[in-house]
Design a protein around this motif. Structure first.
Motif, PDB file in Angstrom:
ATOM      1  N   SER A  32       2.014  -4.316 -25.861  1.00  0.00           N
ATOM      2  CA  SER A  32       1.557  -4.247 -24.473  1.00  0.00           C
ATOM      3  C   SER A  32       0.128  -3.743 -24.429  1.00  0.00           C
ATOM      4  CB  SER A  32       2.471  -3.320 -23.661  1.00  0.00           C
ATOM      5  OG  SER A  32       1.967  -3.142 -22.349  1.00  0.00           O
ATOM      6  N   GLU A  33      -0.609  -4.238 -23.433  1.00  0.00           N
ATOM      7  CA  GLU A  33      -1.982  -3.771 -23.227  1.00  0.00           C
ATOM      8  C   GLU A  33      -2.045  -2.685 -22.156  1.00  0.00           C
ATOM      9  OE1 GLU A  33      -4.402  -4.753 -25.130  1.00  0.00           O
ATOM     10  OE2 GLU A  33      -3.113  -6.164 -26.183  1.00  0.00           O
ATOM     11  N   ASP A  34      -0.924  -2.414 -21.515  1.00  0.00           N
ATOM     12  CA  ASP A  34      -0.891  -1.419 -20.443  1.00  0.00           C
ATOM     13  C   ASP A  34      -1.022  -0.022 -21.036  1.00  0.00           C
ATOM     14  OD1 ASP A  34      -0.458   0.178 -18.266  1.00  0.00           O
ATOM     15  OD2 ASP A  34       1.403  -0.799 -17.636  1.00  0.00           O
ATOM     16  N   PRO A  35      -2.090   0.723 -20.690  1.00  0.00           N
ATOM     17  CA  PRO A  35      -2.271   2.067 -21.270  1.00  0.00           C
ATOM     18  C   PRO A  35      -1.161   3.035 -20.881  1.00  0.00           C
ATOM     19  CG  PRO A  35      -3.890   1.645 -19.536  1.00  0.00           C
ATOM     20  CD  PRO A  35      -3.206   0.346 -19.811  1.00  0.00           C
ATOM     21  N   GLN A  38       1.708   2.910 -23.472  1.00  0.00           N
ATOM     22  CA  GLN A  38       1.455   3.296 -24.858  1.00  0.00           C
ATOM     23  C   GLN A  38       2.220   4.556 -25.278  1.00  0.00           C
ATOM     24  OE1 GLN A  38      -0.192   1.004 -26.749  1.00  0.00           O
ATOM     25  NE2 GLN A  38      -0.117  -0.065 -24.787  1.00  0.00           N
ATOM     26  N   PRO A  39       2.232   5.639 -24.458  1.00  0.00           N
ATOM     27  CA  PRO A  39       3.013   6.823 -24.861  1.00  0.00           C
ATOM     28  C   PRO A  39       4.512   6.532 -24.971  1.00  0.00           C
ATOM     29  CG  PRO A  39       1.471   7.381 -23.110  1.00  0.00           C
ATOM     30  CD  PRO A  39       1.470   5.887 -23.216  1.00  0.00           C
ATOM     31  N   LEU A  44       9.159   5.707 -28.437  1.00  0.00           N
ATOM     32  CA  LEU A  44      10.289   4.851 -28.778  1.00  0.00           C
ATOM     33  C   LEU A  44      10.306   4.515 -30.270  1.00  0.00           C
ATOM     34  CD1 LEU A  44      12.686   3.044 -27.928  1.00  0.00           C
ATOM     35  CD2 LEU A  44      11.015   1.225 -27.486  1.00  0.00           C
ATOM     36  N   PHE A  45       9.159   4.064 -30.794  1.00  0.00           N
ATOM     37  CA  PHE A  45       9.105   3.670 -32.200  1.00  0.00           C
ATOM     38  C   PHE A  45       9.224   4.878 -33.127  1.00  0.00           C
ATOM     39  CE2 PHE A  45       6.686  -0.131 -30.519  1.00  0.00           C
ATOM     40  CZ  PHE A  45       7.739  -1.001 -30.716  1.00  0.00           C
ATOM     41  N   ILE A  99      -0.813   2.256 -32.333  1.00  0.00           N
ATOM     42  CA  ILE A  99      -0.714   2.699 -30.940  1.00  0.00           C
ATOM     43  C   ILE A  99      -1.565   3.940 -30.719  1.00  0.00           C
ATOM     44  CG2 ILE A  99       0.860   3.617 -29.185  1.00  0.00           C
ATOM     45  CD1 ILE A  99       3.058   1.870 -30.407  1.00  0.00           C
ATOM     46  N   GLN A 100      -1.544   4.857 -31.683  1.00  0.00           N
ATOM     47  CA  GLN A 100      -2.323   6.085 -31.553  1.00  0.00           C
ATOM     48  C   GLN A 100      -3.823   5.826 -31.601  1.00  0.00           C
ATOM     49  OE1 GLN A 100      -0.620   8.829 -34.544  1.00  0.00           O
ATOM     50  NE2 GLN A 100      -0.359  10.255 -32.844  1.00  0.00           N
ATOM     51  N   SER A 101      -4.237   4.956 -32.503  1.00  0.00           N
ATOM     52  CA  SER A 101      -5.666   4.698 -32.710  1.00  0.00           C
ATOM     53  C   SER A 101      -6.213   3.590 -31.827  1.00  0.00           C
ATOM     54  CB  SER A 101      -5.932   4.358 -34.176  1.00  0.00           C
ATOM     55  OG  SER A 101      -5.239   3.169 -34.533  1.00  0.00           O
ATOM     56  N   HIS A 102      -5.321   2.892 -31.089  1.00  0.00           N
ATOM     57  CA  HIS A 102      -5.724   1.752 -30.251  1.00  0.00           C
ATOM     58  C   HIS A 102      -6.436   0.689 -31.079  1.00  0.00           C
ATOM     59  CE1 HIS A 102      -4.638   4.168 -26.776  1.00  0.00           C
ATOM     60  NE2 HIS A 102      -5.410   5.139 -27.241  1.00  0.00           N
ATOM     61  N   SER A 103      -6.026   0.564 -32.334  1.00  0.00           N
ATOM     62  CA  SER A 103      -6.597  -0.436 -33.225  1.00  0.00           C
ATOM     63  C   SER A 103      -5.484  -1.115 -33.996  1.00  0.00           C
ATOM     64  CB  SER A 103      -7.576   0.221 -34.205  1.00  0.00           C
ATOM     65  OG  SER A 103      -7.984  -0.692 -35.199  1.00  0.00           O
ATOM     66  N   ARG A 104      -5.538  -2.446 -34.058  1.00  0.00           N
ATOM     67  CA  ARG A 104      -4.484  -3.200 -34.752  1.00  0.00           C
ATOM     68  C   ARG A 104      -5.040  -3.913 -35.979  1.00  0.00           C
ATOM     69  NH1 ARG A 104      -3.526  -5.112 -29.138  1.00  0.00           N
ATOM     70  NH2 ARG A 104      -2.281  -3.485 -28.162  1.00  0.00           N
TER      71      ARG A 104
END
Length: 323
Positions: A32-35, A38-39, A44-45, A99-104
């Motif tokens: 998801s791109e929704d900020p 993200q938390p 969940l993961f 998810i934490q770093s906002h980098s894939r």
């Protein structure tokens, strides 16, 4: 990054849509791109990963510490738990970090390593489920010869063969992927390095590579599941010939946990491939892959602990020792 960015462009020789050579990194698909989400995704993961690792470690601990469980069935179960821990560890920590770093971003080498480990332990799960089915077949159909046939040396040999077959499967896939030198895009339409996705990104003709990969999938996938079906066919035939109703129930109950895991493993895997074939949304396919790659390893310890009396008794003995 939008979902449309993951659409694969066509390779051509003109300057407008050049192929990408010597790719040093890839970009994985997010959920998801929704900020604001993200938390939630992070929690969940992380929770799924911790439950999976701790649950499978508990199974390994119980089997190792309780002498009542020093049998071939639980020896194979502890190896399956170890394979599940390694299997989920190839993907979920990377997803959490992304998810934490906002980098894939994942490097080309990192992608190959992740793919190799993923394939090794996915195939290991497959092989161990087949070995466990054979163990149940010998226990029910040849009970008088069980201790002789399933001796410790032979059990260790079966696990070693399962690992070597899984390693061969991974190496063959790697040899195919390493032949790819140019790509249509850097964007992998999944949250991990899926070999089929990498093949889809190749600019070169991949018909032969696809045929080889399908052949490998047939050999390393069809043979284990054929062994499982044959084992349970013989088990069912043997049980139905038994005169005692209580004996039939006891024999079926010893296979219940294993059958549940087999159905979950192959059912979710088949569901992912069907969804990938029918769905035109990479994100939907990635969400479906979560069932196969994360949910199944997480549920395995619960299935064995809730349905298996030996595990429950061992848990009580371990608890009484600690308390």
């Amino acid at each position: 990054m939008t979902e449309q960015a993951y659409n694969i462009i066509k390779c051509s020789n003109n300057s407008e849509t050049p192929s990408l050579t010597h790719v040093s990194e890839f970009y994985l698909l997010g959920f998801s791109e929704d900020p604001n989400l993200q938390p939630i995704l992070l929690g969940l993961f992380l929770a799924m990963y911790l439950v999976t690792v701790l649950g499978n470690l508990l199974i390994i601990l119980i089997v190792s510490c309780d002498s009542h469980l020093h049998t071939p069935m639980y020896f194979f179960l502890s190896n399956l738990s170890f394979a599940d821990i390694c299997f989920i560890s190839t993907m979920v920590p990377k997803v959490i970090m992304d998810i934490q770093s906002h980098s894939r971003v994942i490097s080309h080498l990192g992608c190959l390593i992740q793919m190799s480990v993923f394939l090794t332990f996915a195939c290991m799960d497959d092989m161990l489920l087949s070995v466990m089915a054979y163990d149940r077949f010998v226990a029910i159909c040849h009970p008088l010869h069980y201790q002789v046939i399933m001796n410790p040396r032979f059990c260790l040999f079966l696990v070693l063969v399962s690992f070597l077959v899984s390693l061969s499967d991974s190496l063959l896939h790697n040899l195919i992927i390493l032949q790819l030198t140019s790509f249509k895009s850097k964007y992998i339409a999944n949250f991990f390095c899926d070999p089929s996705q990498l093949l889809n990104l190749a600019c070169s003709d991949t018909f032969i590579s696809n045929m080889i990969m399908y052949f490998i999938l047939t050999v390393f996938g069809f043979l284990p599941i054929s062994g499982i079906f044959f084992s349970y066919y013989k088990i069912t035939s043997s049980i139905l010939r038994g005169p005692s109703l209580s004996g039939k129930y006891k024999a079926f109950s010893t296979c219940g946990s294993h059958l549940s895991i087999v159905c979950l493993f192959y059912g979710t895997g088949l569901g992912v491939y069907i969804d990938s074939a029918l769905s035109h949304s990479p994100r939907n396919s990635a969400v479906a892959s979560v069932m196969y790659t994360m949910v199944t390893p997480m549920l395995n310890p619960f299935i064995y602990s809730l349905r298996n009396r030996d595990i429950k008794d061992a848990l009580r003995r371990l608890h009484s020792r600690i308390v």
